[in-house]
Write an enzyme that holds these catalytic residues in place. Structure first.
Site, PDB file in Angstrom:
ATOM      1  N   ARG A 120       0.815  -1.215   0.000  1.00 59.03           N
ATOM      2  CA  ARG A 120       0.000   0.000   0.000  1.00 59.03           C
ATOM      3  C   ARG A 120       0.851   1.268   0.000  1.00 59.03           C
ATOM      4  NH1 ARG A 120      -3.880   0.020  -2.302  1.00 59.03           N
ATOM      5  NH2 ARG A 120      -2.789   1.698  -3.369  1.00 59.03           N
ATOM      6  N   LYS A 179       3.322  24.645  -2.354  1.00 62.00           N
ATOM      7  CA  LYS A 179       2.019  24.041  -2.066  1.00 62.00           C
ATOM      8  C   LYS A 179       2.127  22.526  -2.229  1.00 62.00           C
ATOM      9  CE  LYS A 179      -0.506  28.186  -3.434  1.00 62.00           C
ATOM     10  NZ  LYS A 179      -1.488  28.798  -4.363  1.00 62.00           N
ATOM     11  N   LYS A 200       6.112  38.807  -0.307  1.00 57.23           N
ATOM     12  CA  LYS A 200       4.739  38.751  -0.803  1.00 57.23           C
ATOM     13  C   LYS A 200       3.900  39.830  -0.124  1.00 57.23           C
ATOM     14  CE  LYS A 200       3.338  34.824  -2.280  1.00 57.23           C
ATOM     15  NZ  LYS A 200       2.793  33.453  -2.421  1.00 57.23           N
ATOM     16  N   GLU A 216       6.723  40.173  -5.044  1.00 59.02           N
ATOM     17  CA  GLU A 216       5.448  39.998  -5.730  1.00 59.02           C
ATOM     18  C   GLU A 216       4.779  41.357  -5.910  1.00 59.02           C
ATOM     19  OE1 GLU A 216       2.481  36.861  -4.359  1.00 59.02           O
ATOM     20  OE2 GLU A 216       1.550  38.710  -3.619  1.00 59.02           O
ATOM     21  N   ASP A 249       1.682  38.941 -10.159  1.00 53.50           N
ATOM     22  CA  ASP A 249       0.680  38.062  -9.568  1.00 53.50           C
ATOM     23  C   ASP A 249      -0.720  38.415 -10.040  1.00 53.50           C
ATOM     24  OD1 ASP A 249      -0.108  35.959  -7.799  1.00 53.50           O
ATOM     25  OD2 ASP A 249      -0.812  37.475  -6.384  1.00 53.50           O
TER      26      ASP A 249
END
Length: 289
Positions: free
Chosen positions: A100, A135, A167, A197, A218
């Site tokens: 698995r 992410k 950011k 950004e 962005d």
């Protein structure tokens, strides 16, 4: 290249196995004779790009060093339904213990490699580089970023430690783009790059005046992105221009045609459908008496 037998990887595999096995595989221990031997056929049930064979081999090796794992393709191979990916031979109990986890990892990584290849193909003929983001699944970042490379993409920073990426919230906290870039530049090594950004042309002008190494555009539409690229390249041609924000297979080509150097896509890792891969026991062999 990764050392798939390195201790950090083996430590992770042991933790993942412990999560699944706990005190023991009750079903296998009560139904399969201890001395039984088998041959497990790992095969794919749909088209895609394969990734994760080395880590699957490492899983079985951690379970039982006597197992023999033989890959039939290499990572990065384009496969179709029914193709055999690998054969694992040895103790039936050991094969079932590792089945698995090995499949879960291969399915996830192959899904990432498959999606990445789709985005790479959408950029065919254009010089723009496709990169991933942070992410990723906690605990699996190294593997998932490896799968992106298998699919033909490239990696962005691996963590918060290897580049300055300013950011929107950093800009708010620092009091502005100029202040943020100035503060970072004063404290980091000269070998480290600064990315900022921007979401508007006003922010773009502030960024250009402060002198970052990379500017991320962005959530800009392609026409605005094209205009921004022209401004950046006219004033500071050495600055790398990155595009980001809700990038899809349908939108990525028009973004790239704006002239940006890099496109970062979170979808490569955070919302991927795993490739369907199975293991079947075949040609079971009884242990010699």
């Amino acid at each position: 290249m990764y050392d798939w037998n390195a201790e950090p990887i083996r430590k992770s595999i042991r933790l993942w196995l412990e999560e699944d096995i706990g005190g023991g595989d009750i079903t296998t221990m009560t139904t399969i004779p201890e001395d039984q031997q088998a041959r497990g056929i790992i095969h794919v049930k749909e088209e895609g790009i394969i990734a994760g064979l080395p880590v699957a081999a490492a899983v079985f090796a951690e379970i039982d060093a006597a197992l023999h794992f033989e890959p039939k393709v290499i990572d990065g191979t384009s496969v179709k339904k029914g193709d055999i990916l690998a054969i694992v031979e040895g103790s039936t109990r050991s094969i079932l213990l590792g089945e698995r986890l090995a499949l879960n990892l291969m399915q996830r990584l192959s899904g990432i490699a498959t999606r990445t290849r789709e985005y790479v193909e959408a950029l065919e003929g254009l010089p723009t580089r496709l990169v991933d983001t942070r992410k990723t699944t906690p605990g699996h970042r190294m593997l998932e970023k490896y799968a992106v490379r298998v699919g033909g993409g490239h990696n962005h920073r691996f963590g918060l430690y290897d580049a300055v990426m300013i950011k929107d919230n950093h800009i708010k906290g620092a009091g502005g783009i100029t202040q943020a870039i100035k503060a970072a530049r004063a404290q980091i090594p000269h070998t480290m790059k600064i990315e900022v950004e921007v979401e508007s042309f006003e922010q773009l002008e502030q960024a250009l005046a402060a002198g970052p190494d990379i500017i991320m555009l962005d959530n800009m539409k392609p026409p605005a992105m094209k205009e921004a690229v022209l401004i950046i390249k006219a004033k500071s041609p050495h600055i790398v221009v990155e595009g980001s924000g809700s990038v899809t297979l349908q939108s990525i080509k028009s973004m790239a045609e704006s002239g940006i150097d890099v496109i970062s896509v979170g979808r490569l890792t955070y919302s991927v459908t795993s490739l369907d891969i199975s293991l079947d026991l075949n040609e079971r062999k009884e242990a010699s008496k």
